[in-house]
Write a protein that holds these residues in place. Structure first.
Motif, PDB file in Angstrom:
ATOM      1  N   ILE A 419       0.853  -1.184   0.000  1.00  0.00           N
ATOM      2  CA  ILE A 419       0.000   0.000   0.000  1.00  0.00           C
ATOM      3  C   ILE A 419       0.888   1.232   0.000  1.00  0.00           C
ATOM      4  CG2 ILE A 419      -1.798   1.270   1.199  1.00  0.00           C
ATOM      5  CD1 ILE A 419      -2.692  -1.394   0.039  1.00  0.00           C
ATOM      6  N   LYS A 420       0.709   2.083  -1.004  1.00  0.00           N
ATOM      7  CA  LYS A 420       1.492   3.313  -1.126  1.00  0.00           C
ATOM      8  C   LYS A 420       0.560   4.448  -1.502  1.00  0.00           C
ATOM      9  CE  LYS A 420       5.880   4.880  -3.053  1.00  0.00           C
ATOM     10  NZ  LYS A 420       7.025   4.534  -3.958  1.00  0.00           N
ATOM     11  N   ASP A 421       0.553   5.483  -0.683  1.00  0.00           N
ATOM     12  CA  ASP A 421      -0.338   6.635  -0.889  1.00  0.00           C
ATOM     13  C   ASP A 421      -1.786   6.181  -0.985  1.00  0.00           C
ATOM     14  OD1 ASP A 421       1.883   8.280  -0.935  1.00  0.00           O
ATOM     15  OD2 ASP A 421       2.111   8.109  -3.112  1.00  0.00           O
ATOM     16  N   GLY A 422      -2.130   5.203  -0.148  1.00  0.00           N
ATOM     17  CA  GLY A 422      -3.507   4.730  -0.102  1.00  0.00           C
ATOM     18  C   GLY A 422      -3.892   3.797  -1.235  1.00  0.00           C
ATOM     19  N   LYS A 423      -2.939   3.456  -2.105  1.00  0.00           N
ATOM     20  CA  LYS A 423      -3.250   2.583  -3.231  1.00  0.00           C
ATOM     21  C   LYS A 423      -2.390   1.321  -3.178  1.00  0.00           C
ATOM     22  CE  LYS A 423      -4.461   6.375  -6.377  1.00  0.00           C
ATOM     23  NZ  LYS A 423      -4.157   7.021  -7.691  1.00  0.00           N
ATOM     24  N   LYS A 424      -2.957   0.232  -3.678  1.00  0.00           N
ATOM     25  CA  LYS A 424      -2.214  -1.020  -3.758  1.00  0.00           C
ATOM     26  C   LYS A 424      -1.373  -1.016  -5.038  1.00  0.00           C
ATOM     27  CE  LYS A 424      -4.202  -4.889  -2.636  1.00  0.00           C
ATOM     28  NZ  LYS A 424      -5.021  -6.129  -2.691  1.00  0.00           N
ATOM     29  N   VAL A 425      -0.075  -1.139  -4.868  1.00  0.00           N
ATOM     30  CA  VAL A 425       0.841  -1.101  -6.009  1.00  0.00           C
ATOM     31  C   VAL A 425       1.785  -2.304  -5.931  1.00  0.00           C
ATOM     32  CG1 VAL A 425       0.772   1.400  -6.227  1.00  0.00           C
ATOM     33  CG2 VAL A 425       2.469   0.339  -4.734  1.00  0.00           C
ATOM     34  N   PRO A 426       2.361  -2.718  -7.060  1.00  0.00           N
ATOM     35  CA  PRO A 426       3.304  -3.847  -7.051  1.00  0.00           C
ATOM     36  C   PRO A 426       4.582  -3.484  -6.292  1.00  0.00           C
ATOM     37  CG  PRO A 426       2.494  -3.416  -9.270  1.00  0.00           C
ATOM     38  CD  PRO A 426       2.086  -2.246  -8.432  1.00  0.00           C
ATOM     39  N   ARG A 427       5.128  -4.440  -5.573  1.00  0.00           N
ATOM     40  CA  ARG A 427       6.428  -4.244  -4.926  1.00  0.00           C
ATOM     41  C   ARG A 427       7.495  -5.155  -5.525  1.00  0.00           C
ATOM     42  NH1 ARG A 427       7.486  -8.143  -0.591  1.00  0.00           N
ATOM     43  NH2 ARG A 427       9.132  -6.721   0.091  1.00  0.00           N
ATOM     44  N   ALA A 428       7.126  -5.901  -6.559  1.00  0.00           N
ATOM     45  CA  ALA A 428       8.073  -6.809  -7.206  1.00  0.00           C
ATOM     46  C   ALA A 428       7.703  -6.961  -8.668  1.00  0.00           C
ATOM     47  CB  ALA A 428       8.083  -8.166  -6.513  1.00  0.00           C
ATOM     48  N   THR A 429       8.701  -7.272  -9.488  1.00  0.00           N
ATOM     49  CA  THR A 429       8.512  -7.448 -10.933  1.00  0.00           C
ATOM     50  C   THR A 429       8.861  -8.869 -11.320  1.00  0.00           C
ATOM     51  OG1 THR A 429       9.182  -5.147 -11.274  1.00  0.00           O
ATOM     52  CG2 THR A 429       9.141  -6.579 -13.218  1.00  0.00           C
ATOM     53  N   HIS A 430       8.008  -9.497 -12.105  1.00  0.00           N
ATOM     54  CA  HIS A 430       8.282 -10.862 -12.553  1.00  0.00           C
ATOM     55  C   HIS A 430       9.613 -10.905 -13.292  1.00  0.00           C
ATOM     56  CE1 HIS A 430       7.917 -14.713 -14.632  1.00  0.00           C
ATOM     57  NE2 HIS A 430       6.964 -15.033 -13.767  1.00  0.00           N
ATOM     58  N   LEU A 431      10.360 -11.981 -13.093  1.00  0.00           N
ATOM     59  CA  LEU A 431      11.699 -12.100 -13.673  1.00  0.00           C
ATOM     60  C   LEU A 431      11.693 -11.869 -15.176  1.00  0.00           C
ATOM     61  CD1 LEU A 431      14.708 -12.865 -13.555  1.00  0.00           C
ATOM     62  CD2 LEU A 431      14.017 -15.265 -13.724  1.00  0.00           C
ATOM     63  N   GLU A 432      10.723 -12.436 -15.892  1.00  0.00           N
ATOM     64  CA  GLU A 432      10.706 -12.299 -17.348  1.00  0.00           C
ATOM     65  C   GLU A 432      10.480 -10.848 -17.757  1.00  0.00           C
ATOM     66  OE1 GLU A 432       7.871 -15.090 -18.820  1.00  0.00           O
ATOM     67  OE2 GLU A 432       8.965 -16.835 -18.054  1.00  0.00           O
ATOM     68  N   ASP A 433       9.554 -10.170 -17.083  1.00  0.00           N
ATOM     69  CA  ASP A 433       9.335  -8.746 -17.368  1.00  0.00           C
ATOM     70  C   ASP A 433      10.580  -7.941 -17.036  1.00  0.00           C
ATOM     71  OD1 ASP A 433       6.765  -9.206 -18.207  1.00  0.00           O
ATOM     72  OD2 ASP A 433       5.878  -8.844 -16.242  1.00  0.00           O
ATOM     73  N   TRP A 434      11.189  -8.267 -15.911  1.00  0.00           N
ATOM     74  CA  TRP A 434      12.383  -7.537 -15.458  1.00  0.00           C
ATOM     75  C   TRP A 434      13.518  -7.665 -16.465  1.00  0.00           C
ATOM     76  CZ3 TRP A 434      17.312  -9.151 -13.892  1.00  0.00           C
ATOM     77  CH2 TRP A 434      18.066  -8.211 -13.188  1.00  0.00           C
ATOM     78  N   LEU A 435      13.723  -8.877 -16.984  1.00  0.00           N
ATOM     79  CA  LEU A 435      14.785  -9.094 -17.968  1.00  0.00           C
ATOM     80  C   LEU A 435      14.502  -8.338 -19.262  1.00  0.00           C
ATOM     81  CD1 LEU A 435      15.470 -12.913 -17.471  1.00  0.00           C
ATOM     82  CD2 LEU A 435      16.993 -11.038 -16.870  1.00  0.00           C
ATOM     83  N   LEU A 436      13.245  -8.328 -19.689  1.00  0.00           N
ATOM     84  CA  LEU A 436      12.891  -7.598 -20.911  1.00  0.00           C
ATOM     85  C   LEU A 436      13.057  -6.096 -20.725  1.00  0.00           C
ATOM     86  CD1 LEU A 436       9.722  -9.591 -22.030  1.00  0.00           C
ATOM     87  CD2 LEU A 436      11.955  -9.544 -23.159  1.00  0.00           C
ATOM     88  N   LEU A 437      12.670  -5.589 -19.561  1.00  0.00           N
ATOM     89  CA  LEU A 437      12.824  -4.165 -19.286  1.00  0.00           C
ATOM     90  C   LEU A 437      14.296  -3.784 -19.265  1.00  0.00           C
ATOM     91  CD1 LEU A 437      10.115  -3.686 -16.504  1.00  0.00           C
ATOM     92  CD2 LEU A 437      10.087  -2.702 -18.808  1.00  0.00           C
ATOM     93  N   LYS A 438      15.128  -4.645 -18.690  1.00  0.00           N
ATOM     94  CA  LYS A 438      16.566  -4.387 -18.664  1.00  0.00           C
ATOM     95  C   LYS A 438      17.129  -4.323 -20.081  1.00  0.00           C
ATOM     96  CE  LYS A 438      17.963  -4.100 -14.351  1.00  0.00           C
ATOM     97  NZ  LYS A 438      18.782  -2.983 -13.844  1.00  0.00           N
ATOM     98  N   THR A 439      16.648  -5.235 -20.938  1.00  0.00           N
ATOM     99  CA  THR A 439      17.104  -5.263 -22.329  1.00  0.00           C
ATOM    100  C   THR A 439      16.676  -4.001 -23.063  1.00  0.00           C
ATOM    101  OG1 THR A 439      16.951  -7.672 -22.348  1.00  0.00           O
ATOM    102  CG2 THR A 439      17.043  -6.569 -24.482  1.00  0.00           C
ATOM    103  N   MET A 440      15.416  -3.591 -22.812  1.00  0.00           N
ATOM    104  CA  MET A 440      14.911  -2.369 -23.457  1.00  0.00           C
ATOM    105  C   MET A 440      15.700  -1.151 -23.002  1.00  0.00           C
ATOM    106  SD  MET A 440      10.832  -3.176 -23.136  1.00  0.00           S
ATOM    107  CE  MET A 440      10.378  -1.501 -23.526  1.00  0.00           C
ATOM    108  N   MET A 441      15.993  -1.075 -21.706  1.00  0.00           N
ATOM    109  CA  MET A 441      16.756   0.065 -21.179  1.00  0.00           C
ATOM    110  C   MET A 441      18.148   0.104 -21.781  1.00  0.00           C
ATOM    111  SD  MET A 441      15.596  -0.175 -17.181  1.00  0.00           S
ATOM    112  CE  MET A 441      16.817   1.028 -16.662  1.00  0.00           C
TER     113      MET A 441
END
Length: 470
Positions: A419-441
């Protein structure tokens, strides 16, 4: 009627075998000086059993079968053995995990994990229903590929079993450095190596079981294939194997290439003890300067030295894929397969020497003069390690056992949201998404640099043209 007496030949043969076993045990167990003439007695012929090549594909491993037994050809590359099969196949593999469980006096709490911050070479990870998520990934200046290899190996071990969603969920820190962080106290952390006093460190598989490109080593399976082919021969198109390099035809030398500066006390003693010896191929090695000896070429030698560096040395598990005699000093930095190492007796699968290497010349001379003893040790090592405890199947079993046992001493279940600023938000990123985001960056960064380089070149061209016009 009198009982039939055993023949004189039977008595002599039995006595000779018993004497050889006792002699070998005493030789490798002892550290004091011995009469050199004693090494020439009782040479029992040794005839290794050669398996016949087969064209048939092995049948799948049965599941939940009480009669099941691990078969190397069928099961070595099976990442998905059941829990029962793992425990049956690798009874010595999980010793360090069980020790970590026993050392916990209290349950691991979420607050305890929160007290640790992700530092250089570290990451915070969640395993949730058999899937890997990244909470935080620290600065990885020199260890980024290690960390990614570790994460991919973990995900591979999870994806291999159909019921991975039933595995307990855990949250943990791991370090991709050779050194455990806060090893004797503090919140728990997973590491590639540990010492007996490191109560906060949980031993995980080395990143090399996935890949080690910086050392010019391909994937672990590819490295194994090339090394095994030296010993067993290459597989032909019809499924048979061409002849490999017989143990007795290998170079009768001790092979070692390494950087002495990482552990001068031990590695320096190895160089001193082997200097000028005909049985030694031991040399100081500098990365980026000296020519790398391919891993598979180590298998052309009868003997290989294993030495610790700053901490553990990752080459050990690779060398054990060769049919050779591993010669190692008493090691204080643990790896998972160390529990299966036996230094004396008929089941000996390596030779232990002192950390000062003063007994190395005597033991090398004995092994060379008694090749049947050397081959017995090498064959024991193949059966124990290459064909069982350092197989990909064993590594995957270790990961899942680590998850189960670590979870057994945790008193919380990790959450993927916060919970952040009254909203439910992710605190972790799936490994596959994380690897793709790293590649894109990374791609975006490269594109920006490319655009900047083009602009710089255009500016230089314009300036040159202006000067010419002037």
């Amino acid at each position: 009627m009198l009982a039939q007496r055993p023949s004189f030949r039977v008595i002599v043969t039995a006595g000779a075998v018993a004497s050889l076993i006792l002699f070998t045990f005493l030789l490798f167990l002892g550290r004091g000086p011995r009469d050199i003439s004693s090494k020439y007695v009782l040479k029992t012929p040794y005839k290794p059993v050669k398996e016949k090549p087969t064209k048939e594909c092995p049948s799948p491993a049965p599941v939940h079968n009480e009669t099941w037994q691990f078969q190397t050809e069928r099961d070595a590359l099976n990442y998905g053995l059941s829990e029962e099969q793992c425990l049956s196949a690798f009874p010595k593999l999980f010793l360090e995990i069980d020790k970590s469980v026993a050392q916990r006096q209290q349950h691991i709490t979420f607050a305890e994990l929160e007290s640790r911050t992700v530092e250089d070479n570290q990451a915070r990870v969640i395993v949730h229903k058999g899937e890997v998520y990244i909470v935080e990934f620290g600065e990885m200046t020199n260890t980024a590929s290690r960390a990614r290899a570790t994460l991919l190996a973990l995900q591979r071990a999870l994806e291999a079993v159909p019921d991975r969603h039933l595995l307990p969920s855990i949250e943990f820190f791991f370090t991709a450095s050779d050194w455990p962080h806060d090893p004797e106290s503090g919140p728990p952390i997973f590491s590639y190596t540990k010492r007996d006093a490191h109560n906060a460190t949980w031993l995980m598989p080395d990143f090399g079981y996935y890949s080690w490109p910086e050392a010019s080593i391909s994937t672990y399976n590819e490295a194994r294939r090339r090394m095994i082919e030296i010993d067993e021969g290459e597989i032909n198109a019809d499924g048979t194997r061409s002849p490999g390099l017989a143990f007795q035809d290998k170079k009768k030398q001790l092979i070692w290439r390494g950087n002495v500066d990482t552990n001068k006390e031990i590695r320096g003693k190895l160089l001193e003890a082997s200097q000028g010896q005909s049985w030694a191929s031991v040399h100081h090695f500098v990365w980026g300067k000296d020519e790398v000896l391919p891993l598979e070429d180590h298998c052309r030698y009868m003997f290989a030295a294993q030495t610790e560096g700053h901490t553990y040395s990752g080459r050990g598990k690779y060398l054990l894929n060769c049919r050779m005699v591993l010669v190692a000093h008493s090691m204080i930095w643990r790896e998972a397969h160390h529990a299966a190492m036996i230094a004396s007796g008929p089941e000996a699968n390596y030779v232990e020497v002192g950390t000062d290497y003063s007994d190395l010349p005597r033991k090398m001379e004995f092994l060379i003069d008694n090749p049947e003893v050397a081959q017995r040790i090498a064959d024991n090592a193949v059966r124990t390690f290459r064909d069982r405890y350092i197989t990909p199947a064993a590594e995957a079993c270790y990961w899942r056992h680590l998850i189960r046992k670590y979870a057994s001493v945790c008193d919380f279940k990790p959450s993927l949201t916060q919970i952040k600023d009254g909203k439910k938000v992710p605190r972790a990123t799936h490994l596959e998404d994380w690897l793709l985001l790293k590649t894109m960056m990374k791609t975006d960064t490269q594109q920006k640099k490319k655009v900047e380089n083009i602009k710089t070149e255009n500016t230089k061209t314009e300036n040159t043209q202006n000067k010419e016009q002037t």
